[in-house]
Design a protein around this motif. Structure first.
Motif, PDB file in Angstrom:
ATOM      1  N   GLY A 126       0.739  -1.224   0.127  1.00 16.57           N
ATOM      2  CA  GLY A 126      -0.102  -0.136  -0.036  1.00 16.57           C
ATOM      3  C   GLY A 126       0.864   1.192  -0.003  1.00 16.57           C
ATOM      4  O   GLY A 126       0.314   2.284   0.332  1.00 16.57           O
ATOM      5  N   VAL A 127       2.109   1.220  -0.177  1.00 18.10           N
ATOM      6  CA  VAL A 127       3.114   2.124  -0.333  1.00 18.10           C
ATOM      7  C   VAL A 127       2.496   3.355  -1.429  1.00 18.10           C
ATOM      8  O   VAL A 127       2.521   4.533  -1.337  1.00 18.10           O
ATOM      9  CB  VAL A 127       4.382   1.787  -0.422  1.00 18.10           C
ATOM     10  N   TRP A 128       2.017   2.860  -2.475  1.00 21.78           N
ATOM     11  CA  TRP A 128       1.771   3.651  -3.456  1.00 21.78           C
ATOM     12  C   TRP A 128       0.632   4.365  -3.206  1.00 21.78           C
ATOM     13  O   TRP A 128       0.258   5.479  -3.608  1.00 21.78           O
ATOM     14  CB  TRP A 128       1.670   2.844  -4.812  1.00 21.78           C
ATOM     15  N   ASP A 129      -0.240   3.774  -2.491  1.00 24.31           N
ATOM     16  CA  ASP A 129      -1.573   4.317  -1.830  1.00 24.31           C
ATOM     17  C   ASP A 129      -1.268   5.837  -1.110  1.00 24.31           C
ATOM     18  O   ASP A 129      -1.864   6.842  -0.764  1.00 24.31           O
ATOM     19  CB  ASP A 129      -2.538   3.529  -1.161  1.00 24.31           C
ATOM     20  N   ILE A 130      -0.024   5.638  -0.315  1.00 23.81           N
ATOM     21  CA  ILE A 130       0.229   6.543   0.426  1.00 23.81           C
ATOM     22  C   ILE A 130       0.880   7.607  -0.435  1.00 23.81           C
ATOM     23  O   ILE A 130       0.697   8.830  -0.137  1.00 23.81           O
ATOM     24  CB  ILE A 130       1.208   5.835   1.729  1.00 23.81           C
ATOM     25  N   VAL A 131       1.808   7.246  -1.310  1.00 31.25           N
ATOM     26  CA  VAL A 131       2.383   8.408  -2.147  1.00 31.25           C
ATOM     27  C   VAL A 131       1.275   9.161  -3.018  1.00 31.25           C
ATOM     28  O   VAL A 131       1.623  10.346  -3.123  1.00 31.25           O
ATOM     29  CB  VAL A 131       3.150   7.589  -3.173  1.00 31.25           C
ATOM     30  N   ASP A 132       0.032   8.552  -3.164  1.00 29.07           N
ATOM     31  CA  ASP A 132      -0.989   9.131  -3.831  1.00 29.07           C
ATOM     32  C   ASP A 132      -1.611  10.474  -3.024  1.00 29.07           C
ATOM     33  O   ASP A 132      -2.030  11.356  -3.391  1.00 29.07           O
ATOM     34  CB  ASP A 132      -2.281   8.190  -4.119  1.00 29.07           C
TER      35      ASP A 132
END
Length: 182
Positions: A126-132
């Motif tokens: 879910g790191v990309w969700d945080i980057v978003d």
């Protein structure tokens, strides 16, 4: 990904295609088309806006008289043009208060590309969700640094800011990501 010939439909009347223009646009679209699209989608989070940026970037390449010293120079130029257009679209949407995020687009967008060696599973955990959730400047720096593998100096040239600014954006983005992961 996108039919290359579609971008030729939008040339102004009286425009002409030389072999050089067709060759460079064809090569660039084949080699870096998915990178340009992913970059635009990462910044704008809208499939339709990313398609627009993709086409406008390659139209700009066609009309450019730029001489490219290497493939890396071409890629950096494409990302700079795409990034500038993304910022313009983002500012326009902010003025009109339109929502750039289309959740259906974002959920279906593949972030990885089998040809890109540095883009191994960026959405793990879910790191990309945080980057978003980061602001556009920080998201742009994170994408170019971690997914595309550019150094901070190269990102600074592409984005048009100082190296220190890029390092600060990366530092703040990492801090926010770390805070979300706690």
């Amino acid at each position: 990904m996108f039919p290359l010939l579609d971008i030729f439909l939008y040339f102004p009347k009286g425009s002409y295609l030389t072999d050089r223009h067709v060759d460079i646009v064809t090569y660039a679209a084949t080699a870096y088309g998915s990178t340009v699209f992913r970059f635009a989608f990462t910044l704008l989070r809208s499939f339709h806006h990313a398609e627009d940026v993709y086409q406008e970037t390659f139209l700009a390449l066609h009309s450019s008289q730029q001489i490219f010293e290497s493939d890396e120079h071409l890629k950096a130029w494409l990302l700079k043009v795409a990034g500038n257009r993304c910022r313009t679209i983002y500012r326009e949407k902010q003025r009109h208060r339109e929502d750039l995020i289309d959740p259906a687009d974002f959920a279906s967008m593949p972030i990885t590309d089998e040809k890109a060696p540095s883009s191994e599973a960026p959405n793990v955990g879910g790191v990309w969700d945080i980057v978003d959730t980061l602001n556009n400047d920080q998201r742009e720096a994170i994408y170019l640094f971690y997914v595309e593998g550019y150094s901070t100096e190269e990102i600074a040239k592409i984005v048009g800011v100082s190296n220190a600014t890029i390092r600060t954006r990366l530092y703040r983005a990492r801090a926010k990501i770390k805070q979300h992961l706690k």
